[in-house]
Design an enzyme around this catalytic site. Structure first.
Site, PDB file in Angstrom:
ATOM      1  N   CYS A  13       0.789  -1.234   0.000  1.00  0.00           N
ATOM      2  CA  CYS A  13       0.000   0.000   0.000  1.00  0.00           C
ATOM      3  C   CYS A  13       0.822   1.286   0.000  1.00  0.00           C
ATOM      4  O   CYS A  13       0.666   2.102  -0.901  1.00  0.00           O
ATOM      5  CB  CYS A  13      -0.945   0.004   1.195  1.00  0.00           C
ATOM      6  SG  CYS A  13      -2.236  -1.219   1.017  1.00  0.00           S
TER       7      CYS A  13
HETATM    8  P1  NAD Z   1      -4.527  -8.710  -4.081  1.00  0.00           P
HETATM    9  O1  NAD Z   1      -3.708  -8.591  -5.309  1.00  0.00           O
HETATM   10  O2  NAD Z   1      -4.058  -9.541  -2.938  1.00  0.00           O
HETATM   11  O3  NAD Z   1      -5.992  -9.232  -4.454  1.00  0.00           O
HETATM   12  C1  NAD Z   1      -6.717  -8.814  -5.559  1.00  0.00           C
HETATM   13  C2  NAD Z   1      -7.551  -9.997  -6.016  1.00  0.00           C
HETATM   14  O4  NAD Z   1      -8.473  -9.582  -7.027  1.00  0.00           O
HETATM   15  C3  NAD Z   1      -6.712 -11.126  -6.630  1.00  0.00           C
HETATM   16  O5  NAD Z   1      -6.993 -12.314  -5.934  1.00  0.00           O
HETATM   17  C4  NAD Z   1      -7.207 -11.188  -8.072  1.00  0.00           C
HETATM   18  O6  NAD Z   1      -7.198 -12.492  -8.609  1.00  0.00           O
HETATM   19  C5  NAD Z   1      -8.635 -10.667  -7.915  1.00  0.00           C
HETATM   20  N1  NAD Z   1      -9.249 -10.255  -9.167  1.00  0.00           N
HETATM   21  C6  NAD Z   1      -8.785  -9.395 -10.087  1.00  0.00           C
HETATM   22  N2  NAD Z   1      -9.645  -9.299 -11.125  1.00  0.00           N
HETATM   23  C7  NAD Z   1     -10.681 -10.128 -10.842  1.00  0.00           C
HETATM   24  C8  NAD Z   1     -11.872 -10.478 -11.517  1.00  0.00           C
HETATM   25  N3  NAD Z   1     -12.174  -9.978 -12.727  1.00  0.00           N
HETATM   26  N4  NAD Z   1     -12.724 -11.350 -10.940  1.00  0.00           N
HETATM   27  C9  NAD Z   1     -12.428 -11.884  -9.739  1.00  0.00           C
HETATM   28  N5  NAD Z   1     -11.312 -11.603  -9.050  1.00  0.00           N
HETATM   29  C10 NAD Z   1     -10.452 -10.726  -9.590  1.00  0.00           C
HETATM   30  O7  NAD Z   1      -4.784  -7.219  -3.600  1.00  0.00           O
HETATM   31  P2  NAD Z   1      -5.169  -6.712  -2.114  1.00  0.00           P
HETATM   32  O8  NAD Z   1      -3.930  -6.536  -1.303  1.00  0.00           O
HETATM   33  O9  NAD Z   1      -6.271  -7.535  -1.578  1.00  0.00           O
HETATM   34  O10 NAD Z   1      -5.693  -5.256  -2.454  1.00  0.00           O
HETATM   35  C11 NAD Z   1      -6.947  -5.050  -3.095  1.00  0.00           C
HETATM   36  C12 NAD Z   1      -7.249  -3.578  -3.063  1.00  0.00           C
HETATM   37  O11 NAD Z   1      -7.369  -3.130  -1.695  1.00  0.00           O
HETATM   38  C13 NAD Z   1      -6.159  -2.701  -3.686  1.00  0.00           C
HETATM   39  O12 NAD Z   1      -6.756  -1.600  -4.310  1.00  0.00           O
HETATM   40  C14 NAD Z   1      -5.352  -2.243  -2.482  1.00  0.00           C
HETATM   41  O13 NAD Z   1      -4.686  -1.030  -2.710  1.00  0.00           O
HETATM   42  C15 NAD Z   1      -6.450  -2.070  -1.445  1.00  0.00           C
HETATM   43  N6  NAD Z   1      -5.977  -2.183  -0.058  1.00  0.00           N
HETATM   44  C16 NAD Z   1      -5.114  -3.163   0.294  1.00  0.00           C
HETATM   45  C17 NAD Z   1      -4.691  -3.240   1.622  1.00  0.00           C
HETATM   46  C18 NAD Z   1      -3.730  -4.319   2.050  1.00  0.00           C
HETATM   47  O14 NAD Z   1      -3.246  -4.245   3.190  1.00  0.00           O
HETATM   48  N7  NAD Z   1      -3.430  -5.338   1.241  1.00  0.00           N
HETATM   49  C19 NAD Z   1      -5.153  -2.325   2.579  1.00  0.00           C
HETATM   50  C20 NAD Z   1      -6.072  -1.344   2.177  1.00  0.00           C
HETATM   51  C21 NAD Z   1      -6.470  -1.288   0.852  1.00  0.00           C
END
Ligand code: NAD
Length: 421
Positions: free
Chosen positions: A264
């Site tokens: 992040c």
């Molecule tokens: P990640 O990469 O771990 O997960 C994203 C998921 O989305 C993946 O599993 C991917 O396969 C799935 N995906 C993508 N396209 C898809 C589709 N068409 N259909 C179904 N699934 C699909 O990412 P994350 O860490 O979970 O982050 C997700 C969002 O949350 C980002 O925008 C990130 O900035 C935000 N965020 C993350 C955190 C954190 O600590 N990881 C904290 C706050 C906000």
């Protein structure tokens, strides 16, 4: 309520499992059937304390599918939790957001009931109004706020303590255009008994970026002053303990070390910089935060070289995850540290309790130790992640460069250098 959650990564898995714990029925929508099978079996697809328990306990209210259209049709709310990784120029790559928006829009077109879409993914101010809503309206032939509801609901949890953070968050932020959607989300989160801040879509999107940029700046400030403290023979931890007692400042996220990493802070600060530049703003502070953070891991190798030439020596690295209690290695400070050691001609021996499998995929040519104590055989040990178990090791007689201030290493090492103390 019947809720669909798109994405089974860190945020999707935690959001879905915690909403199930609150009594809702959840449909996880993913592309990776292996992860969906794990969720159905009550096992978390990511390493996150407490998540397996929630998935197992609430299994009867949890479904999984690869069919996003069906999931939207069968539920009342859809949380978008897909990734927004960095693009080449630092801005956010919105391809996953666009793709799911097209499919949701098509599903909304044939769905007769009122459906609400909530963006939990971190997206820059204006993304919902300028990118997501136009796609949804074009595909569904319905108007946002009339034919379907739309909201921003950024996530503030921390990996490693994500489940606890979800239930005990300092605040829930909701961005909306209409009162009906605001009430729906306020009712959804009311049982958490935490402050709920309702605002516009753009303001909500900006609150997430401003929060992360501020925390990244706070850590970087602690590192810069910490570097200075080290030169003056002052313990920066004591300095920030004293400074943090000021309630205007607060002690959290105020420890110096080898810099911030993770999925992040680096990504969101860079995206905000790119967005500011394209809006004609010069983000001087944020530019300095990124530059200072890039320099910080170099201090570990510089301190090591004060005591030993790493060429043809074996250097141990304890910790690969960007922080303890997660297997996430995105932007981990272990990466630049290990690259520098390899450039210096060292053999690098590493250990991490949960992040080695992921790290092997990007750095296959390291020696992966079977235990933390095996790493202590090296000519010097660098502590990169403060896993609890590293405090149980015997550091006596060792040369240790510590990026995280491990109590036992500080006490026992024959030669000890902390990065900022
Ligand atoms: P990640 O990469 O771990 O997960 C994203 C998921 O989305 C993946 O599993 C991917 O396969 C799935 N995906 C993508 N396209 C898809 C589709 N068409 N259909 C179904 N699934 C699909 O990412 P994350 O860490 O979970 O982050 C997700 C969002 O949350 C980002 O925008 C990130 O900035 C935000 N965020 C993350 C955190 C954190 O600590 N990881 C904290 C706050 C906000």
């Amino acid at each position: 309520m019947h809720i669909s959650v798109i994405g089974t990564g860190y945020i999707g898995s935690v959001t879905g499992a915690c909403l199930a714990e609150m009594g809702h029925t959840i449909v996880f929508v993913g592309r990776d059937t292996r992860k969906l099978d794990m969720i159905r079996a009550g096992r978390s697809p990511i390493f996150e304390p407490g998540l397996d328990t929630l998935l197992t306990k609430n299994g009867e209210r949890i479904e999984t599918t690869t069919d996003l259209v069906r999931a939207v049709e069968e539920t009342e709310l859809t949380f978008i939790c897909v990734g927004t990784p960095p693009d080449k120029d630092g801005s956010s790559d919105l391809s996953q957001i666009r793709e799911v928006s097209h499919t949701i829009g098509k599903a909304l077109g044939t769905d007769n009931k009122y459906h609400t879409i909530i963006t939990k993914s971190t997206v820059l101010p204006g993304t919902i109004e300028d990118v997501i809503i136009p796609i949804l309206e074009k595909e569904s032939l319905k108007k946002a706020g009339v034919g379907f509801g739309i909201a921003s609901n950024p996530e503030f949890l921390k990996e490693g303590t994500a489940v606890d953070d979800f239930f005990h968050t300092d605040r829930v932020v909701i961005g909306v255009r209409d009162r009906k959607t605001a009430e729906l989300l306020e009712n959804l989160y009311r049982p958490l008994n935490v402050p709920i801040f309702t605002t516009t879509l753009r303001t909500s999107e900006m609150i997430k970026f401003a929060s992360n940029a501020f925390l990244a700046t706070k850590i970087t400030f602690a590192n810069e002053i910490g570097n200075f403290c080290k030169e003056l023979g002052i313990d920066s931890y004591e300095v920030f303990e004293g400074v943090g007692l000021d309630t205007r400042i607060n002690p959290k996220f105020f420890r110096s070390g080898i810099g911030f990493g993770g999925s992040c802070f680096p990504k969101d600060v860079n995206a905000l910089i790119a967005h500011a530049k394209s809006s004609g703003i010069i983000p001087r502070i944020l530019n300095a935060v990124i530059a200072t953070n890039e320099d910080q891991p170099k201090r570990m190798v510089a301190l090591l070289k004060k005591h030993l030439d790493p060429q043809n020596r074996t250097i141990g690295v304890l910790g690969l995850a960007f922080k303890p209690d997660t297997d996430d290695i995105r932007e981990s400070r272990a990466l630049p540290v290990i690259r520098m050691l390899l450039n210096e001609g060292a053999t690098v021996k590493v250990y991490d309790p949960v992040a080695m499998a992921g790290f092997k995929k990007i750095c296959p040519d390291l020696t992966y130790a079977a235990s933390a104590s095996e790493v202590l055989d090296a000519d010097a040990v660098l502590i990169v992640t403060e896993w609890d178990e590293f405090n149980n090791l015997d550091y006596s007689g060792k040369l240790v460069i510590d990026g995280r201030r491990l109590t036992r290493a500080r006490k026992e090492a024959a030669v000890y250098e902390g990065v900022c103390w």
